[in-house]
Design an enzyme around this catalytic site. Structure first.
Site, PDB file in Angstrom:
ATOM      1  N   ASN A  38       0.807  -1.234   0.000  1.00 23.10           N
ATOM      2  CA  ASN A  38       0.000   0.000   0.000  1.00 23.10           C
ATOM      3  C   ASN A  38       0.836   1.278   0.000  1.00 23.10           C
ATOM      4  O   ASN A  38       0.484   2.264  -0.645  1.00 23.10           O
ATOM      5  CB  ASN A  38      -1.006  -0.013   1.158  1.00 23.10           C
ATOM      6  N   GLU A  43       3.559  -5.491  12.347  1.00 26.61           N
ATOM      7  CA  GLU A  43       2.666  -4.342  12.132  1.00 26.61           C
ATOM      8  C   GLU A  43       1.548  -4.824  11.229  1.00 26.61           C
ATOM      9  O   GLU A  43       1.776  -5.069  10.036  1.00 26.61           O
ATOM     10  CB  GLU A  43       3.434  -3.187  11.461  1.00 26.61           C
ATOM     11  N   CYS A  87      -3.225   1.595   6.210  1.00 23.57           N
ATOM     12  CA  CYS A  87      -3.611   0.846   7.417  1.00 23.57           C
ATOM     13  C   CYS A  87      -4.189   1.781   8.471  1.00 23.57           C
ATOM     14  O   CYS A  87      -4.889   1.332   9.373  1.00 23.57           O
ATOM     15  CB  CYS A  87      -2.413   0.094   7.968  1.00 23.57           C
ATOM     16  N   GLU A 140       7.546   0.276  16.176  1.00 27.22           N
ATOM     17  CA  GLU A 140       8.618   0.778  15.333  1.00 27.22           C
ATOM     18  C   GLU A 140       8.779   2.260  15.626  1.00 27.22           C
ATOM     19  O   GLU A 140       8.061   2.832  16.429  1.00 27.22           O
ATOM     20  CB  GLU A 140       8.263   0.557  13.860  1.00 27.22           C
TER      21      GLU A 140
HETATM   22  P1  NAD Z   1       0.057  -9.460   3.123  1.00 24.61           P
HETATM   23  O1  NAD Z   1       0.086  -9.928   4.520  1.00 24.61           O
HETATM   24  O2  NAD Z   1      -0.658 -10.266   2.118  1.00 24.61           O
HETATM   25  O3  NAD Z   1       1.556  -9.339   2.562  1.00 24.61           O
HETATM   26  C1  NAD Z   1       2.524  -8.524   3.156  1.00 24.61           C
HETATM   27  C2  NAD Z   1       3.898  -9.041   2.766  1.00 24.61           C
HETATM   28  O4  NAD Z   1       4.080 -10.324   3.339  1.00 24.61           O
HETATM   29  C3  NAD Z   1       4.104  -9.218   1.269  1.00 24.61           C
HETATM   30  O5  NAD Z   1       5.429  -8.891   0.945  1.00 24.61           O
HETATM   31  C4  NAD Z   1       3.849 -10.703   1.080  1.00 24.61           C
HETATM   32  O6  NAD Z   1       4.475 -11.237  -0.052  1.00 24.61           O
HETATM   33  C5  NAD Z   1       4.450 -11.261   2.358  1.00 24.61           C
HETATM   34  N1  NAD Z   1       3.933 -12.575   2.758  1.00 24.61           N
HETATM   35  C6  NAD Z   1       2.725 -13.135   2.489  1.00 24.61           C
HETATM   36  N2  NAD Z   1       2.661 -14.373   3.009  1.00 24.61           N
HETATM   37  C7  NAD Z   1       3.838 -14.605   3.637  1.00 24.61           C
HETATM   38  C8  NAD Z   1       4.378 -15.703   4.358  1.00 24.61           C
HETATM   39  N3  NAD Z   1       3.690 -16.833   4.523  1.00 24.61           N
HETATM   40  N4  NAD Z   1       5.618 -15.592   4.867  1.00 24.61           N
HETATM   41  C9  NAD Z   1       6.327 -14.468   4.712  1.00 24.61           C
HETATM   42  N5  NAD Z   1       5.885 -13.386   4.007  1.00 24.61           N
HETATM   43  C10 NAD Z   1       4.645 -13.464   3.490  1.00 24.61           C
HETATM   44  O7  NAD Z   1      -0.460  -7.966   3.172  1.00 24.61           O
HETATM   45  P2  NAD Z   1      -0.752  -6.993   1.939  1.00 24.61           P
HETATM   46  O8  NAD Z   1      -2.016  -7.406   1.291  1.00 24.61           O
HETATM   47  O9  NAD Z   1       0.478  -6.852   1.120  1.00 24.61           O
HETATM   48  O10 NAD Z   1      -0.963  -5.601   2.708  1.00 24.61           O
HETATM   49  C11 NAD Z   1      -2.165  -5.197   3.248  1.00 24.61           C
HETATM   50  C12 NAD Z   1      -2.195  -5.412   4.738  1.00 24.61           C
HETATM   51  O11 NAD Z   1      -1.104  -4.758   5.359  1.00 24.61           O
HETATM   52  C13 NAD Z   1      -3.428  -4.819   5.394  1.00 24.61           C
HETATM   53  O12 NAD Z   1      -3.924  -5.733   6.336  1.00 24.61           O
HETATM   54  C14 NAD Z   1      -2.909  -3.577   6.093  1.00 24.61           C
HETATM   55  O13 NAD Z   1      -3.645  -3.152   7.200  1.00 24.61           O
HETATM   56  C15 NAD Z   1      -1.561  -4.028   6.495  1.00 24.61           C
HETATM   57  N6  NAD Z   1      -0.697  -2.890   6.770  1.00 24.61           N
HETATM   58  C16 NAD Z   1      -0.345  -2.633   8.063  1.00 24.61           C
HETATM   59  C17 NAD Z   1       0.451  -1.540   8.367  1.00 24.61           C
HETATM   60  C18 NAD Z   1       0.877  -1.228   9.773  1.00 24.61           C
HETATM   61  O14 NAD Z   1       1.768  -0.408   9.947  1.00 24.61           O
HETATM   62  N7  NAD Z   1       0.292  -1.836  10.786  1.00 24.61           N
HETATM   63  C19 NAD Z   1       0.884  -0.714   7.326  1.00 24.61           C
HETATM   64  C20 NAD Z   1       0.488  -1.006   6.025  1.00 24.61           C
HETATM   65  C21 NAD Z   1      -0.295  -2.107   5.751  1.00 24.61           C
END
Ligand code: NAD
Length: 480
Positions: free
Chosen positions: A151, A249, A283, A461
């Site tokens: 995002n 996060e 997020c 963080e």
């Molecule tokens: P996601 O969890 O699908 O993927 C995030 C990352 O993790 C990607 O690089 C993905 O390839 C990797 N990943 C997926 N499965 C994995 C596994 N089994 N092992 C290791 N890595 C793996 O999330 P997304 O769809 O890319 O992002 C959206 C989500 O991120 C939303 O839930 C949003 O709220 C959250 N988000 C949180 C914050 C925060 O600071 N808390 C900030 C931005 C986004």
């Protein structure tokens, strides 16, 4: 077609098994580049390169590390236009947003930690009466893993990498497979800045293969992850038996509490942003809006009018407010929530439909959508949608507002609009969220702790919290 490559040991490499995946431009729905579908072998080579670089990098002086990290910040700033364009094409976000938020923040992340490390010190404790003195050594951990979402691609990628590097660790990092482009460009910038070979390694690929290989690697001792809650739970399960240090996060479903005594115009303008900026894919977006009943009808009318006036379209056009959602799959997921609105007793007050943009007919566009709900326990109000969809509902008392705000599994951020100091302080204390914004939203001072409560994550963080996470404290006790 452009091929993105892995960045390993300072060089750009094809994946060992030569597997590639398509990378889409969300504004057109067309494939415009290919990215490595890296396997465990690529991660292993990245790890070996990071492990080799660790000895030298962890022993460079703080001045030297700080200088190189600061140079990366400067180069990002100099290449702002190019990086912002790349981010907008890769993600679908308005170019104006990439230029003013994403890329400047990526530069600030490096500059902030380049400065912070020069002020980071460890503790000392005199054991009075025992003739002993304690001090704390803080060593880098070794090779650490950084995994980020799509995002805010470069913004969140660098938010982890900068503190990891500046504390003397070497890194194996993976950006989201959905938005790999600016991470690829960052590799080139690191070489230009003189970052020694192997200190940062960037491996592209899918989460359950490439990401999983990083998390499961027995010698990668800390994982900093930002992404979805379900993924975070999986990562925790894999990492826990190896006793890895974890920073998670995760998702959010953040409340926006609007009281009748607020500065109304300012609230309305900011609420529009906290609802729909980046197509609602932040997020920290305030996707659950609760409004004090005495101004509810007025708010509804004004908010609907402002939402309907937002311009949806080509992310590269200067007057675009709402660009494309990041992928077809995500577009369909967000729309599926809108489709259950009526079933859940909700009323769509604005938006709700796909949008076709002339010249961009295959892009992933959706109207910003407001859904009035009657019951806060509905799925629309409980589950993270992560798109341009907000729910709204009136409340009568402060206590009810607090209960509604806290009535979800998430606890990332919250926003309160009021000019009542007592109410502000009360809510600041009792809101279950890692951040409470009062009369503002998304205002960030990088020294502050950042992270979520409940299912929004573990750890913090930002500022010295990040420097502590990426170091191993050791107590040294001297008896004299
Ligand atoms: P996601 O969890 O699908 O993927 C995030 C990352 O993790 C990607 O690089 C993905 O390839 C990797 N990943 C997926 N499965 C994995 C596994 N089994 N092992 C290791 N890595 C793996 O999330 P997304 O769809 O890319 O992002 C959206 C989500 O991120 C939303 O839930 C949003 O709220 C959250 N988000 C949180 C914050 C925060 O600071 N808390 C900030 C931005 C986004």
């Amino acid at each position: 077609m452009k091929k993105i490559q892995n960045y390993i040991n300072g060089a750009f490499e094809n994946p060992i098994q030569n597997g590639w995946m398509d990378n889409y431009n969300p504004s057109t729905g067309e494939v415009y580049s290919q990215i490595p579908n890296s396997t465990q072998e690529d991660v292993e080579i990245a790890y070996q390169s990071a492990a080799k670089a660790f000895k030298t990098w962890s022993n460079t002086t703080i001045d030297e590390r700080s200088k190189i990290i600061s140079k990366i910040a400067q180069l990002i700033e100099e290449k702002l236009d190019k990086l912002a364009l790349a981010e907008s094409i890769d993600n679908g976000k308005p170019l104006s947003l990439a230029k003013t938020i994403d890329i400047p923040r990526a530069s600030s992340n490096f500059q902030f930690f380049a400065n912070a490390i020069t002020q980071f010190s460890s503790e000392a404790h005199e054991s009075v009466g025992l003739n002993a003195f304690n001090f704390t050594l803080r060593h880098p951990i070794g090779v650490v893993g950084c995994i980020s979402p799509w995002n805010l691609p470069l913004y969140l990628f660098t938010w982890k990498i900068a503190p990891a590097l500046v504390t003397g660790n070497t890194v194996v990092a993976k950006p989201s497979e959905v938005t790999p482009m600016t991470a690829y460009l960052l590799g080139k910038i690191c070489n230009e800045a003189g970052l020694p070979k192997g200190v940062l390694n960037i491996v592209h690929g899918l989460g359950h293969t490439t990401g999983q290989a990083i998390v499961a690697h027995p010698n990668i001792k800390a994982i900093s992850f930002t992404g979805g809650t379900t993924t975070g739970a999986h990562i925790a399960r894999v990492a826990a038996p190896m006793f890895k240090k974890l920073s998670l996060e995760l998702g959010g479903k953040n409340p926006n509490l609007i009281f009748a005594d607020c500065d109304y115009d300012k609230m309305l303008a900011v609420t529009l942003k906290s609802s729909f900026a980046n197509q609602g894919q932040i997020c920290l977006c305030g996707s659950r809006i609760f409004v004090e009943r005495s101004i509810y009808e007025k708010f509804k009318t004004d908010f609907i009018a402002k939402t309907k006036a937002l311009k949806i379209g080509n992310p590269l056009a200067e007057d675009t407010n709402i660009g494309a959602l990041v992928s077809k799959a995500h577009l369909e997921k967000v729309k599926s929530y809108i489709d259950i609105a009526e079933q859940e007793g909700g009323t769509i007050l604005a938006g709700g439909n796909y949008v076709t943009i002339k010249g961009f007919e295959n892009g992933y566009y959706l109207e910003p959508t407001i859904i009035e709900i009657k019951n806060s326990n509905c799925r629309l109000n409980q589950e993270e949608i992560f798109g341009p969809v907000v729910t709204i509902m009136p409340f009568d008392t402060d206590e009810e507002a607090l209960q509604l705000a806290n009535g979800v599994r998430y606890g990332l951020s919250s926003t309160v609009w009021t000019n009542n100091l007592n109410r502000s302080m009360h809510l600041a204390k009792y809101l279950e969220a890692g951040i409470v914004w009062i009369n503002t939203w998304l205002m960030r001072d990088l020294r502050t702790p950042f992270g979520g409560m409940k299912d929004s994550g573990v750890g913090r963080e930002g500022g010295f919290e990040a420097l502590r996470f990426f170091t191993e404290p050791k107590n040294v006790c001297i008896k004299y």
